[in-house]
Motif scaffolding. Sequence first.
Motif, PDB file in Angstrom:
ATOM      1  N   ILE A 218       0.827  -1.207   0.000  1.00 62.84           N
ATOM      2  CA  ILE A 218       0.000   0.000   0.000  1.00 62.84           C
ATOM      3  C   ILE A 218       0.864   1.262   0.000  1.00 62.84           C
ATOM      4  O   ILE A 218       0.385   2.342  -0.344  1.00 62.84           O
ATOM      5  N   PHE A 219       2.155   1.137   0.386  1.00 61.79           N
ATOM      6  CA  PHE A 219       3.096   2.254   0.317  1.00 61.79           C
ATOM      7  C   PHE A 219       4.084   2.077  -0.843  1.00 61.79           C
ATOM      8  O   PHE A 219       5.141   2.699  -0.870  1.00 61.79           O
ATOM      9  N   ALA A 220       3.754   1.210  -1.785  1.00 61.85           N
ATOM     10  CA  ALA A 220       4.614   0.962  -2.954  1.00 61.85           C
ATOM     11  C   ALA A 220       6.024   0.571  -2.542  1.00 61.85           C
ATOM     12  O   ALA A 220       7.006   1.008  -3.146  1.00 61.85           O
ATOM     13  N   GLY A 221       6.127  -0.268  -1.516  1.00 59.77           N
ATOM     14  CA  GLY A 221       7.435  -0.725  -1.068  1.00 59.77           C
ATOM     15  C   GLY A 221       8.342   0.401  -0.613  1.00 59.77           C
ATOM     16  O   GLY A 221       9.563   0.262  -0.623  1.00 59.77           O
ATOM     17  N   GLY A 222       7.754   1.520  -0.192  1.00 59.03           N
ATOM     18  CA  GLY A 222       8.520   2.687   0.232  1.00 59.03           C
ATOM     19  C   GLY A 222       8.846   3.643  -0.897  1.00 59.03           C
ATOM     20  O   GLY A 222       9.328   4.760  -0.649  1.00 59.03           O
ATOM     21  N   GLN A 223       8.558   3.258  -2.138  1.00 61.36           N
ATOM     22  CA  GLN A 223       8.909   4.118  -3.267  1.00 61.36           C
ATOM     23  C   GLN A 223       8.109   5.422  -3.275  1.00 61.36           C
ATOM     24  O   GLN A 223       8.594   6.444  -3.766  1.00 61.36           O
ATOM     25  N   MET A 224       6.896   5.410  -2.721  1.00 56.67           N
ATOM     26  CA  MET A 224       6.099   6.633  -2.731  1.00 56.67           C
ATOM     27  C   MET A 224       6.667   7.708  -1.801  1.00 56.67           C
ATOM     28  O   MET A 224       6.281   8.873  -1.882  1.00 56.67           O
ATOM     29  N   PHE A 225       7.611   7.321  -0.917  1.00 57.62           N
ATOM     30  CA  PHE A 225       8.166   8.287   0.023  1.00 57.62           C
ATOM     31  C   PHE A 225       9.477   8.906  -0.451  1.00 57.62           C
ATOM     32  O   PHE A 225      10.031   9.773   0.222  1.00 57.62           O
ATOM     33  N   LEU A 226       9.996   8.455  -1.592  1.00 56.03           N
ATOM     34  CA  LEU A 226      11.271   8.975  -2.069  1.00 56.03           C
ATOM     35  C   LEU A 226      11.181  10.485  -2.288  1.00 56.03           C
ATOM     36  O   LEU A 226      10.246  10.980  -2.920  1.00 56.03           O
ATOM     37  N   LYS A 227      12.116  11.205  -1.720  1.00 60.55           N
ATOM     38  CA  LYS A 227      12.222  12.668  -1.827  1.00 60.55           C
ATOM     39  C   LYS A 227      11.152  13.411  -1.026  1.00 60.55           C
ATOM     40  O   LYS A 227      11.066  14.650  -1.105  1.00 60.55           O
ATOM     41  N   ALA A 228      10.338  12.703  -0.252  1.00 60.51           N
ATOM     42  CA  ALA A 228       9.316  13.369   0.560  1.00 60.51           C
ATOM     43  C   ALA A 228       9.917  13.858   1.881  1.00 60.51           C
ATOM     44  O   ALA A 228      10.786  13.192   2.462  1.00 60.51           O
ATOM     45  N   THR A 229       9.462  15.000   2.352  1.00 61.55           N
ATOM     46  CA  THR A 229       9.847  15.488   3.672  1.00 61.55           C
ATOM     47  C   THR A 229       9.103  14.668   4.728  1.00 61.55           C
ATOM     48  O   THR A 229       8.119  13.978   4.408  1.00 61.55           O
ATOM     49  N   PRO A 230       9.540  14.723   5.997  1.00 59.46           N
ATOM     50  CA  PRO A 230       8.811  13.985   7.047  1.00 59.46           C
ATOM     51  C   PRO A 230       7.322  14.326   7.097  1.00 59.46           C
ATOM     52  O   PRO A 230       6.485  13.435   7.272  1.00 59.46           O
ATOM     53  N   GLU A 231       6.985  15.603   6.931  1.00 60.89           N
ATOM     54  CA  GLU A 231       5.566  15.983   6.972  1.00 60.89           C
ATOM     55  C   GLU A 231       4.837  15.459   5.738  1.00 60.89           C
ATOM     56  O   GLU A 231       3.694  14.991   5.827  1.00 60.89           O
ATOM     57  N   GLN A 232       5.476  15.529   4.588  1.00 59.21           N
ATOM     58  CA  GLN A 232       4.866  14.983   3.370  1.00 59.21           C
ATOM     59  C   GLN A 232       4.663  13.483   3.490  1.00 59.21           C
ATOM     60  O   GLN A 232       3.650  12.944   3.028  1.00 59.21           O
ATOM     61  N   LYS A 233       5.622  12.809   4.121  1.00 58.19           N
ATOM     62  CA  LYS A 233       5.503  11.357   4.298  1.00 58.19           C
ATOM     63  C   LYS A 233       4.276  11.013   5.126  1.00 58.19           C
ATOM     64  O   LYS A 233       3.539  10.078   4.798  1.00 58.19           O
ATOM     65  N   LYS A 234       4.033  11.756   6.177  1.00 63.78           N
ATOM     66  CA  LYS A 234       2.853  11.502   7.006  1.00 63.78           C
ATOM     67  C   LYS A 234       1.574  11.635   6.182  1.00 63.78           C
ATOM     68  O   LYS A 234       0.650  10.823   6.315  1.00 63.78           O
ATOM     69  N   GLN A 235       1.513  12.674   5.358  1.00 62.93           N
ATOM     70  CA  GLN A 235       0.325  12.871   4.544  1.00 62.93           C
ATOM     71  C   GLN A 235       0.179  11.779   3.486  1.00 62.93           C
ATOM     72  O   GLN A 235      -0.937  11.350   3.165  1.00 62.93           O
ATOM     73  N   LEU A 236       1.299  11.301   2.957  1.00 62.92           N
ATOM     74  CA  LEU A 236       1.254  10.211   1.989  1.00 62.92           C
ATOM     75  C   LEU A 236       0.758   8.917   2.634  1.00 62.92           C
ATOM     76  O   LEU A 236       0.004   8.154   2.021  1.00 62.92           O
ATOM     77  N   ILE A 237       1.177   8.662   3.860  1.00 67.05           N
ATOM     78  CA  ILE A 237       0.726   7.465   4.570  1.00 67.05           C
ATOM     79  C   ILE A 237      -0.780   7.523   4.792  1.00 67.05           C
ATOM     80  O   ILE A 237      -1.510   6.570   4.484  1.00 67.05           O
ATOM     81  N   LYS A 238      -1.260   8.649   5.302  1.00 70.54           N
ATOM     82  CA  LYS A 238      -2.699   8.779   5.541  1.00 70.54           C
ATOM     83  C   LYS A 238      -3.476   8.751   4.223  1.00 70.54           C
ATOM     84  O   LYS A 238      -4.585   8.215   4.159  1.00 70.54           O
ATOM     85  N   GLY A 239      -2.870   9.313   3.174  1.00 65.49           N
ATOM     86  CA  GLY A 239      -3.513   9.264   1.867  1.00 65.49           C
ATOM     87  C   GLY A 239      -3.637   7.843   1.346  1.00 65.49           C
ATOM     88  O   GLY A 239      -4.650   7.484   0.727  1.00 65.49           O
ATOM     89  N   ALA A 240      -2.622   7.015   1.611  1.00 66.86           N
ATOM     90  CA  ALA A 240      -2.674   5.612   1.189  1.00 66.86           C
ATOM     91  C   ALA A 240      -3.758   4.862   1.953  1.00 66.86           C
ATOM     92  O   ALA A 240      -4.497   4.057   1.371  1.00 66.86           O
TER      93      ALA A 240
END
Length: 284
Positions: A218-240
């Motif tokens: 659901i997180f694309a094996g971590g690929q969706m977080f590449l180049k994301a800031t910590p705050e962006q990562k949180k939003q990506l997780i909740k978005g997933a």
Amino acid sequence: MRTVNFFGKSVTKLAIGDNPFNGHSYIEDVTPGREMVQFYTAEKIKETLFELESCGYNTMTPLADPYIIRLLQEYEREGGKMQYIFQPFMAMNQDVSIRAMMTLNTIGIYHQGTTTDNLYERGQCDQIHAMLKKYHTMGIPVGLGTHRPDVIEKSEREGWEVDFYMACMQNARRNREGEPSGFITGKTKSNLVFYPEDRPVMLDCLKKVTKPIIAFKIFAGGQMFLKATPEQKKQLIKGAYNEVFTALKPDDFATVGVFQRDSNQARENAELFNEWDAETNGAR
């Protein structure tokens, strides 16, 4: 963490996978698999499992290789309470493996996804049926793992003997048709790229399925977080969570992997799930 019903068992909406425990990295340029293996000693894996329990997780989808089986046996002797939905280790004799899996708190098993897809692509679905029949002798729910929506559509259309589906949110078979599992070939995931456009295709397929679903990647094996800031990562997780869980049935759930070296991903994922769940009033 909220729980759902899985064939009479109470399982957490987030289960835990073990790819990082085994060094299976989908972001080799950032976190090589060898670094995961170096970090995840036997003691560190058990420590992580107890930390996962403290975060609210109660279910795991581990690989049934002898090393992990031995570790889980030790973890249970030390008081571990996880329950397991196993991914078979296809590199070993499955009759022997079944006996080992049944020494643990095993509540389900599924036909390994890449093996499913490889056999489907080669026109050898009879071998899938034979293995499903073997797993049914265990007396527990038997699922079908796959990275391909068309495999699920075929199974549903033909009434395959499966109780649930282990469905990848990313099509890991792009440019890899006919290729066996990395457990057999030893090939890394360094050149495997996941594409966001795959996710709605799989989710659209799953909306038509009445059997239970376990979503993975659901997180694309971590690929969706590449180049994301910590705050962006949180939003990506909740978005997933929002994308996957609002598309699936209320009792469907997902499995995620954690690499605990640089941060407590287990706790972060759980806390962000609980935040999302509260914000959506438990919509799913």
